[in-house]
Design a protein around this motif. Structure first.
Motif, PDB file in Angstrom:
ATOM      1  N   SER A 104      19.060  -1.618  -2.351  1.00  0.00           N
ATOM      2  CA  SER A 104      20.313  -2.038  -2.953  1.00  0.00           C
ATOM      3  C   SER A 104      20.440  -1.505  -4.371  1.00  0.00           C
ATOM      4  O   SER A 104      21.431  -1.738  -5.029  1.00  0.00           O
ATOM      5  N   ARG A 105      19.445  -0.789  -4.828  1.00  0.00           N
ATOM      6  CA  ARG A 105      19.478  -0.253  -6.188  1.00  0.00           C
ATOM      7  C   ARG A 105      20.421   0.933  -6.261  1.00  0.00           C
ATOM      8  O   ARG A 105      20.558   1.700  -5.339  1.00  0.00           O
ATOM      9  N   SER A 106      21.032   1.090  -7.406  1.00  0.00           N
ATOM     10  CA  SER A 106      21.949   2.199  -7.598  1.00  0.00           C
ATOM     11  C   SER A 106      21.195   3.440  -8.018  1.00  0.00           C
ATOM     12  O   SER A 106      20.030   3.391  -8.376  1.00  0.00           O
ATOM     13  N   THR A 107      21.883   4.548  -7.994  1.00  0.00           N
ATOM     14  CA  THR A 107      21.340   5.778  -8.549  1.00  0.00           C
ATOM     15  C   THR A 107      22.087   6.087  -9.839  1.00  0.00           C
ATOM     16  O   THR A 107      22.342   7.224 -10.171  1.00  0.00           O
ATOM     17  N   ARG A 108      22.435   5.023 -10.566  1.00  0.00           N
ATOM     18  CA  ARG A 108      23.169   5.178 -11.820  1.00  0.00           C
ATOM     19  C   ARG A 108      22.363   6.001 -12.810  1.00  0.00           C
ATOM     20  O   ARG A 108      21.146   6.032 -12.759  1.00  0.00           O
ATOM     21  N   SER A 109      23.047   6.654 -13.695  1.00  0.00           N
ATOM     22  CA  SER A 109      22.372   7.455 -14.706  1.00  0.00           C
ATOM     23  C   SER A 109      21.854   6.560 -15.809  1.00  0.00           C
ATOM     24  O   SER A 109      22.542   5.651 -16.260  1.00  0.00           O
ATOM     25  N   SER A 110      20.662   6.827 -16.249  1.00  0.00           N
ATOM     26  CA  SER A 110      20.103   6.089 -17.376  1.00  0.00           C
ATOM     27  C   SER A 110      20.523   6.777 -18.660  1.00  0.00           C
ATOM     28  O   SER A 110      21.086   7.864 -18.658  1.00  0.00           O
ATOM     29  N   SER A 137      11.964   1.847 -13.184  1.00  0.00           N
ATOM     30  CA  SER A 137      11.175   0.857 -13.921  1.00  0.00           C
ATOM     31  C   SER A 137      11.400  -0.544 -13.380  1.00  0.00           C
ATOM     32  O   SER A 137      10.458  -1.311 -13.188  1.00  0.00           O
ATOM     33  N   GLU A 138      12.659  -0.885 -13.105  1.00  0.00           N
ATOM     34  CA  GLU A 138      12.990  -2.212 -12.571  1.00  0.00           C
ATOM     35  C   GLU A 138      12.349  -2.417 -11.202  1.00  0.00           C
ATOM     36  O   GLU A 138      11.775  -3.465 -10.923  1.00  0.00           O
ATOM     37  N   LYS A 139      12.413  -1.394 -10.345  1.00  0.00           N
ATOM     38  CA  LYS A 139      11.827  -1.487  -9.010  1.00  0.00           C
ATOM     39  C   LYS A 139      10.311  -1.660  -9.099  1.00  0.00           C
ATOM     40  O   LYS A 139       9.726  -2.468  -8.381  1.00  0.00           O
ATOM     41  N   THR A 140       9.676  -0.920  -9.991  1.00  0.00           N
ATOM     42  CA  THR A 140       8.226  -1.021 -10.158  1.00  0.00           C
ATOM     43  C   THR A 140       7.817  -2.417 -10.626  1.00  0.00           C
ATOM     44  O   THR A 140       6.864  -2.996 -10.101  1.00  0.00           O
ATOM     45  N   VAL A 141       8.546  -2.974 -11.573  1.00  0.00           N
ATOM     46  CA  VAL A 141       8.260  -4.331 -12.048  1.00  0.00           C
ATOM     47  C   VAL A 141       8.415  -5.325 -10.896  1.00  0.00           C
ATOM     48  O   VAL A 141       7.565  -6.195 -10.686  1.00  0.00           O
ATOM     49  N   ASP A 142       9.507  -5.192 -10.121  1.00  0.00           N
ATOM     50  CA  ASP A 142       9.735  -6.085  -8.979  1.00  0.00           C
ATOM     51  C   ASP A 142       8.613  -5.976  -7.957  1.00  0.00           C
ATOM     52  O   ASP A 142       8.107  -6.981  -7.466  1.00  0.00           O
ATOM     53  N   GLU A 143       8.220  -4.746  -7.630  1.00  0.00           N
ATOM     54  CA  GLU A 143       7.149  -4.554  -6.649  1.00  0.00           C
ATOM     55  C   GLU A 143       5.831  -5.133  -7.139  1.00  0.00           C
ATOM     56  O   GLU A 143       5.107  -5.779  -6.378  1.00  0.00           O
ATOM     57  N   ASN A 144       5.515  -4.908  -8.392  1.00  0.00           N
ATOM     58  CA  ASN A 144       4.253  -5.386  -8.932  1.00  0.00           C
ATOM     59  C   ASN A 144       4.203  -6.898  -9.084  1.00  0.00           C
ATOM     60  O   ASN A 144       3.126  -7.483  -9.130  1.00  0.00           O
ATOM     61  N   ASP A 195      15.693   3.916 -15.435  1.00  0.00           N
ATOM     62  CA  ASP A 195      15.867   2.462 -15.568  1.00  0.00           C
ATOM     63  C   ASP A 195      15.655   1.744 -14.234  1.00  0.00           C
ATOM     64  O   ASP A 195      14.958   0.728 -14.166  1.00  0.00           O
ATOM     65  N   CYS A 196      16.266   2.282 -13.161  1.00  0.00           N
ATOM     66  CA  CYS A 196      16.109   1.658 -11.838  1.00  0.00           C
ATOM     67  C   CYS A 196      14.672   1.771 -11.346  1.00  0.00           C
ATOM     68  O   CYS A 196      14.147   0.843 -10.724  1.00  0.00           O
ATOM     69  N   GLU A 236      17.594  11.123 -16.840  1.00  0.00           N
ATOM     70  CA  GLU A 236      16.506  11.683 -16.049  1.00  0.00           C
ATOM     71  C   GLU A 236      16.377  10.900 -14.756  1.00  0.00           C
ATOM     72  O   GLU A 236      16.215   9.687 -14.777  1.00  0.00           O
ATOM     73  N   ASN A 237      16.469  11.595 -13.637  1.00  0.00           N
ATOM     74  CA  ASN A 237      16.288  10.988 -12.335  1.00  0.00           C
ATOM     75  C   ASN A 237      15.003  11.506 -11.732  1.00  0.00           C
ATOM     76  O   ASN A 237      14.559  12.614 -12.049  1.00  0.00           O
ATOM     77  N   GLY A 238      14.409  10.717 -10.863  1.00  0.00           N
ATOM     78  CA  GLY A 238      13.176  11.137 -10.227  1.00  0.00           C
ATOM     79  C   GLY A 238      13.052  10.559  -8.845  1.00  0.00           C
ATOM     80  O   GLY A 238      13.791   9.649  -8.467  1.00  0.00           O
ATOM     81  N   ASN A 239      12.144  11.099  -8.073  1.00  0.00           N
ATOM     82  CA  ASN A 239      11.896  10.595  -6.726  1.00  0.00           C
ATOM     83  C   ASN A 239      11.061   9.330  -6.786  1.00  0.00           C
ATOM     84  O   ASN A 239      10.203   9.177  -7.643  1.00  0.00           O
ATOM     85  N   ASN A 240      11.337   8.450  -5.858  1.00  0.00           N
ATOM     86  CA  ASN A 240      10.629   7.186  -5.753  1.00  0.00           C
ATOM     87  C   ASN A 240      10.443   6.884  -4.286  1.00  0.00           C
ATOM     88  O   ASN A 240      11.314   7.173  -3.480  1.00  0.00           O
TER      89      ASN A 240
END
Length: 57
Positions: free
Chosen positions: A4-10, A44-51, A41-42, A14-18
């Motif tokens: 449900s995360r966006s691919t909004r620009s930070s 980082s948020e996803k990593t925090v949520d997963e961890n 930004d997304c 800089e965008n990257g694969n996840n």
């Protein structure tokens, strides 16, 4: 499984694969369909949520 995360620009633009599903959670390391593009930004948020165990799909 979709995210449900966006691919909004930070702010850094800089965008990257996840990985949608982490390898440690059963994701396949070579499966391209398990990748998604996220802004910093997304990611980082996803990593925090997963961890913290609060994965959002």
């Amino acid at each position: 499984m979709t995210s449900s995360r966006s691919t909004r620009s930070s702010s850094s633009n800089e965008n990257g694969n996840n990985r949608i599903e982490r390898i440690t959670d059963g994701g396949h390391p070579l499966e391209e369909s398990s990748l998604q593009t996220l802004c910093a930004d997304c990611h980082s948020e996803k990593t925090v949520d997963e961890n913290s165990g609060r994965v959002q799909h």
